[in-house]
Structure formats: C-alpha cells, structure tokens
Scaffold this motif. Structure first.
Motif, mmCIF file in Angstrom:
data_model
loop_
_atom_site.group_PDB
_atom_site.id
_atom_site.type_symbol
_atom_site.label_atom_id
_atom_site.label_comp_id
_atom_site.label_asym_id
_atom_site.label_seq_id
_atom_site.Cartn_x
_atom_site.Cartn_y
_atom_site.Cartn_z
ATOM 1 N N ASN A 1 69.983 66.060 29.439
ATOM 2 C CA ASN A 1 70.599 65.634 28.161
ATOM 3 C C ASN A 1 72.097 65.950 28.184
ATOM 4 O OD1 ASN A 1 68.133 64.774 27.034
ATOM 5 N ND2 ASN A 1 67.635 66.888 26.443
ATOM 6 N N THR A 2 72.955 64.974 27.878
ATOM 7 C CA THR A 2 74.413 65.153 27.836
ATOM 8 C C THR A 2 74.958 64.541 26.535
ATOM 9 O OG1 THR A 2 74.531 64.984 30.230
ATOM 10 C CG2 THR A 2 76.596 64.703 29.004
ATOM 11 N N GLY A 3 75.803 65.223 25.814
ATOM 12 C CA GLY A 3 76.396 64.723 24.542
ATOM 13 C C GLY A 3 77.872 65.052 24.433
ATOM 14 N N THR A 4 78.668 64.085 23.952
ATOM 15 C CA THR A 4 80.125 64.265 23.748
ATOM 16 C C THR A 4 80.494 63.788 22.342
ATOM 17 O OG1 THR A 4 80.529 63.879 26.091
ATOM 18 C CG2 THR A 4 82.419 63.690 24.579
ATOM 19 N N THR A 5 81.132 64.622 21.551
ATOM 20 C CA THR A 5 81.541 64.293 20.173
ATOM 21 C C THR A 5 83.049 64.481 20.055
ATOM 22 O OG1 THR A 5 79.410 65.013 19.317
ATOM 23 C CG2 THR A 5 81.238 64.787 17.737
ATOM 24 N N ASN A 6 83.780 63.417 19.642
ATOM 25 C CA ASN A 6 85.237 63.474 19.439
ATOM 26 C C ASN A 6 85.527 63.541 17.942
ATOM 27 O OD1 ASN A 6 85.783 63.213 22.212
ATOM 28 N ND2 ASN A 6 85.563 60.967 22.074
ATOM 29 N N TYR A 7 86.345 64.495 17.547
ATOM 30 C CA TYR A 7 86.742 64.688 16.155
ATOM 31 C C TYR A 7 88.201 64.263 15.973
ATOM 32 C CZ TYR A 7 82.454 67.369 15.658
ATOM 33 O OH TYR A 7 81.149 67.758 15.641
ATOM 34 N N GLU A 8 88.528 63.597 14.791
ATOM 35 C CA GLU A 8 89.885 63.117 14.470
ATOM 36 C C GLU A 8 90.381 63.808 13.205
ATOM 37 O OE1 GLU A 8 93.288 61.054 15.223
ATOM 38 O OE2 GLU A 8 91.444 60.875 16.375
ATOM 39 N N VAL A 9 91.664 64.205 13.258
ATOM 40 C CA VAL A 9 92.280 64.831 12.085
ATOM 41 C C VAL A 9 92.819 63.718 11.184
ATOM 42 C CG1 VAL A 9 94.070 66.406 11.267
ATOM 43 C CG2 VAL A 9 92.850 66.880 13.410
ATOM 44 N N GLY A 10 92.420 63.662 9.894
ATOM 45 C CA GLY A 10 92.882 62.615 8.966
ATOM 46 C C GLY A 10 94.386 62.728 8.676
ATOM 47 N N GLU B 1 81.240 59.441 19.192
ATOM 48 C CA GLU B 1 80.202 60.340 19.704
ATOM 49 C C GLU B 1 79.424 59.610 20.794
ATOM 50 O OE1 GLU B 1 76.531 63.092 18.020
ATOM 51 O OE2 GLU B 1 77.599 61.709 16.702
ATOM 52 N N GLN B 2 79.218 60.312 21.960
ATOM 53 C CA GLN B 2 78.507 59.738 23.098
ATOM 54 C C GLN B 2 77.333 60.664 23.479
ATOM 55 O OE1 GLN B 2 81.232 59.223 26.300
ATOM 56 N NE2 GLN B 2 82.389 57.554 25.277
ATOM 57 N N MET B 3 76.167 60.074 23.680
ATOM 58 C CA MET B 3 74.960 60.827 24.059
ATOM 59 C C MET B 3 74.364 60.195 25.317
ATOM 60 S SD MET B 3 74.722 63.219 21.820
ATOM 61 C CE MET B 3 73.071 63.833 22.161
ATOM 62 N N SER B 4 73.974 61.083 26.327
ATOM 63 C CA SER B 4 73.359 60.621 27.579
ATOM 64 C C SER B 4 72.091 61.465 27.842
ATOM 65 C CB SER B 4 74.340 60.778 28.746
ATOM 66 O OG SER B 4 73.726 60.400 29.957
#
Length: 568
Positions: free
Chosen positions: A337-346, A294-297
């Motif tokens: 405000n900028t935000g990026t969230t990466n999700y992974e499949v288990g 997760e990245q937040m700017s």
C-alpha cells in the motif's frame, strides 16, 4: 379709361396749384417712387444673393484664376468674395463643379494613387519608387486636410534605402505642415492622432520621427508631457466645477419651496478633491490547509508459485522428470500500500485601483431670505409697506439638516456647512418695471420674431396712408375741377321742356289778361310780347344773380369768338 382726357385734366389741375402745393406734391411723388425703387432693389438683391451657392472656397490664387477663366469661358455668372470664395447660381453649382474637376482644377489638393492609373511603358524602378512616394504623400495630405480644424496640409516623407545589414538600417522620418482654420487650434490629443496616422501609414516609421509644424513655423507636440499635464489639470478643474455646481443646484432645488422660490436662496459649495492615482495589491493566506491532490497505490498477491523442473540439460531432461529431482512448491502472499497527499495553503490576491477623484473635504455656505408681511395701520388695514421677519432658530436647524443630507455632508471627513438668514432687501411686491424695460421685453418677445412680416405690413400701411392723404385728395380735387369745367361749359339759362311748357302757359294767360286790360284784339303782336316777357325775366335774373349773368356773357363771348353762337 381715356388717358388723354385724364392727362389734360391733370395738366389743368397742376396749372391751378400754387407753387408751394406743386413742391409738396412733387416731393411726395419723388419719395414714393424712391421708396418703391429701394424696396424692389433690396428685395431683388436679397433674392439674387440667396440664389448663389459656393462653388469652391479657400482656393489658392492660381487655382482661383483657373476656375474664373473656365467660368467666363462657359458664360457662367459668378461672384468672387474674400478668401477666394467663388459662388455661382445654385442651379448650375453641381454641374459646373464636376466640369471643372474633370479638367484637373483645382490642383492644390495634391495627387494620390491615381498616378498609377496610367501605366508608362519603359518606366524604371526608380520612377516607380518616386511615384509611390508622391502618391503616399498626397494621400496622407488629403487625409489630414479632411480633419475639421485643418484647412490645408502638406506631408513630406524621407524613406531611406533598404539595407541587408540591420546595423546600417536608417529609420524613415516624416514632416507635416498644417494650416489651421481661422480661430481654430489643435489639441494634444489631435496632434498625437495625426502623428499616429502618419506613422501607421509608413513602414518602420515611429511617432517620435514625425515632426508636426504649423503654417507659422511653430513646432507642435514637442512638450507632450507638459501638454498632457496641462490637459489633465484642465479636466480636473472642470470636474471640480461641475461637481460643485451640481451640489449648489441641488441645495437650491431642495430649499426653494420652503423659502418662497429660487431667487431667495444663495448657495456656494467648495469641494477639495484628491486626484492622485493609487493602485494597491494585497495577498492573504488561509491558515487552514487545503488538500490540493491525493494519490493512492495498492498491490496484493496471493497463491503459490508454479512448479519449476530442473535437471541436467540434455535429452533426458527434455523427455521427462529425472529420478532424484523434485519440484519446489511454495505458498506465496504479497501486499503493498502506497499513499501520497499534497496540501495547499489558501491565498487571496486582490488589486485595488482608486477612482478618478476622491472627496477630501467639502464646505457649503447657504444664505436664505426671511419672510415678509404687510404692515398694518392703526385701523388694522394692510398698507403698501412690508415688514421683514427673520427665520427662527428651529427653521435654520431644519434647513441645515436638510442641506446636509441632500449633498452628503460627512462630519467625520471634516466637512462643514453653514446656513444663515439674511434680508435680501426686496419684498414680495416686486417694484414696477420702468416703461423702457417693458418696451424692450415686449419688442424682443413679440416683435423681433415677426420682423420680416412687419416690414411688408409697414410698407402696405405707408402706401395706404399715402393713398388716403395724397392720391385720393388729389384725384378728388381733379374731379371737382373737371365738374366745374363742365358746369362752366353748360349754359346757365338753359330751359327744360317742362319749364318751357309752364312758361308758354303763363305767357298765354298773361297775354289774355293784358289783351283784356288793354282791349287789344286779334291784331296783338305775340312775338313782341314774348320778347318783352323774356327780357323782363332776364332783367330780374340779372338783379338776383349778377355772377351767373356775367359767366353767361363770358361763355357767349367765348363761343362767339370761336364762330358758334349758342341758341337760347
């Protein structure tokens, strides 16, 4: 001890023996002497053989001849046995082995890198290559010959010239000839090991280019795949027999305490294995998303911009504000405000490799003996006969359950087990063992380990019996003959001093009595009376013991013939 007298007595005794006695004594003496000679020779031969050790074995005929010539030159006793095995006394074996090896004998082992111990002046590069090839072949031959199943090995290498062009390069090849030890052979694993050994010692040489040949001309290791399959089949069969035997022993050890011993149980187990190799890989995904990153700017700006003075470029603008121009004053506020969230499949990846052998089905058959009790007669007393009593159904069910749990019977897998009760046709009172079997068991248990000691004890007993039965009676008879000869030489009518004194007194009394009866005075002849008395005594003795008188006369005649007359 006077041996001359003893020898003369032996001669006299031998002359008095009959012909049959002489033959028996001569045969006994010859047998004793022959047995002693055999014992001495056998013992000395055994000691002599044990005092020799192997100097060299399995030599070629040429090397054996050189070793024998050197031993004869050094005056070393040796024994040459089959397969050119040379033995020498154990006290010189190591010294002589070093001496002979220092002469370069035997030479059949080949040469190695010791070729480069001496540098030859003026040797060309071709000579050096040939030496290196010979040294490499010799070292490989020595190494392969050191393996236990191989008696001798010869390695030949074909090393092509190096080329600058890869397309024109030729791979090296090698050939190995091995001579096996008697009744030994190479397994496929050993063949692969020899090929890998040769290929690793030569650059660019592969195991496919190594040819292995036996001394009989048979190619070894051609059908590697077939050999491996055969070995795998043998290994599987051994594993199957081992597992079956292990379960059979487990059944016997579990049941034997309840039925009276291991000889009252017979068990057979058959296991069907699956030896196929199965490898499986599986992947599983988790339906719940998992945040991998997760990245937040965030940017934020507040306040006013700085004043900006503008005008006509030139001197007036540089020296101060110009009349008629005004500065810009703006109030500023900026947010971002900028935000990026990466999700992974288990995901789960698992790899499963099956074991060497899996049991597909197992069957077991168990036979147990019943019980025995002595029969009773009409009076209720025990008899030598026994009566067989089979096991009950409850006992068989208990034994079946016990066996099933001990070896792991699985009904769902299709396993089967059968426990039956049969009569083994023998009673608790074992039949008596015959005398021959008892003798064999006794000899094998108590006499065989002490055979060497019994051999010497038997010799001592035999000598003792010969002494008691032959030598002692012979010596006793010899002494008796000697005593008889002494008795013959002694005079029979010898008169001791006491007897002589008694005789004188009797003669005097008799003389006085005779003189009184006859009226004889001093003129009586004493010598004549003494002679008559002695003569009368001799006559009486002759009548009582004529044999003694005859022996006395024979002795007197013998002494008279020799010129000496005994005095009485």
């Amino acid at each position: 001890m006077d041996f001359k007298v003893l020898f003369s007595q032996l001669v006299v005794l031998y002359d008095k023996l009959s012909k049959q006695q002489k033959i028996i004594i001569a045969a006994a003496i010859i047998g004793i002497v022959g047995f002693l000679i055999f014992l001495v020779v056998f013992t000395s031969t055994k000691v002599e053989n044990s005092s020799y050790e192997v100097l060299f074995d399995t030599l070629s005929a040429e090397d054996a001849a050189k070793v024998v010539a050197q031993l004869e030159k050094d005056n070393i006793p040796y024994k040459l046995e089959a397969d050119n095995i040379i033995k020498v006394p154990k006290d010189v074996v190591y010294k002589e082995r070093i001496n002979i090896a220092s002469l370069g004998i035997p030479k059949d082992g080949g040469v190695g890198f010791e070729l480069f111990d001496k540098q030859e002046f003026g040797a060309t590069s071709f000579d050096q290559k040939i030496k290196h090839l010979r040294a490499l072949e010799g070292e490989l031959s020595r190494t392969i010959s050191g393996l236990s199943p191989i008696e001798r090995a010869t390695v030949s290498l074909a090393l092509p010239k190096e080329s600058l062009f890869v397309s024109k390069q030729v791979a090296p090849t090698a050939s190995v000839m091995v001579e096996m030890v008697a009744n030994r052979s190479l397994s496929s694993k050993q063949i692969r090991g020899i090929k890998n050994l040769v290929a690793s010692a030569v650059p660019l040489l592969t195991t496919a280019n190594v040819m292995l040949v036996s001394s009989n001309g048979d190619t070894l290791g051609d059908d590697d795949e077939g050999v491996r399959m055969s070995e795998l089949s043998i290994a599987q069969q051994r594993y199957k027999l081992k597992e079956e035997k292990k379960r059979q022993n487990k059944i016997i050890s579990v049941i034997s305490p309840f039925v009276g011993g291991p000889d009252k149980v017979v068990a057979q187990v058959s296991i069907e294995f699956d030896f196929s190799v199965k490898n499986s890989t599986s992947e599983s995904y988790d339906p719940d998303n998992v945040v991998r990153s997760e990245q937040m700017s965030e940017e934020k700006r507040t306040g006013t911009t700085p004043e900006q003075v503008g005008g006509v470029p030139g001197t007036v603008s540089n020296i101060g504000p110009v009349k008629g121009l005004s500065s810009n004053k703006v109030t500023q506020k900026y947010e971002k405000n900028t935000g990026t969230t990466n999700y992974e499949v288990g995901k789960t990846v698992s790899t499963t490799k099956s074991q060497f052998a899996r049991i597909k089905r197992m069957t077991a058959a168990v036979i147990v003996d019943g019980k025995y009790k002595k029969k009773l007669d009409k009076s209720g007393s025990d008899t030598p006969n026994v009566e067989y009593m089979p096991l009950t159904k409850a006992d068989l069910n208990a034994l079946t359950s016990l066996v099933s749990k001990s070896i792991g019977i699985d009904k769902g897998r299709g396993d089967q087990i059968s426990v039956e009760n049969l009569q083994f046709y023998r009673s608790k009172i074992e039949a008596p063992v015959d005398s021959v079997t008892q003798s064999k068991v006794f000899i094998a248990t108590y006499l065989t380990p002490f055979s060497e000691v019994f051999k010497y004890i038997f010799v001592l007993i035999l000598l003792f019996i010969l002494y008691k039965k032959v030598i002692a009676p012979f010596a006793g008879k010899m002494l008796e003959v000697s005593k008889e000869e002494d008795d013959l030489k002694a005079p029979i009518l010898s008169i001791d001093d006491d007897e002589e004194e008694d005789l004188v007194e009797k003669v005097q009394q008799m003389r006085k009595k005779v003189e009184d009866q006859l009226g004889v005075g001093e003129n009586f002849n004493e010598d004549e009376l003494k002679y008559e008395v002695v003569l009368d005594k001799v006559r009486n003795m002759a009548e009582d013991a004529p044999e003694d008188i005859a022996s006395l006369l024979q002795a007197l005649l013998s002494e008279e013939a020799e010129g000496s007359i005994p005095k009485i």
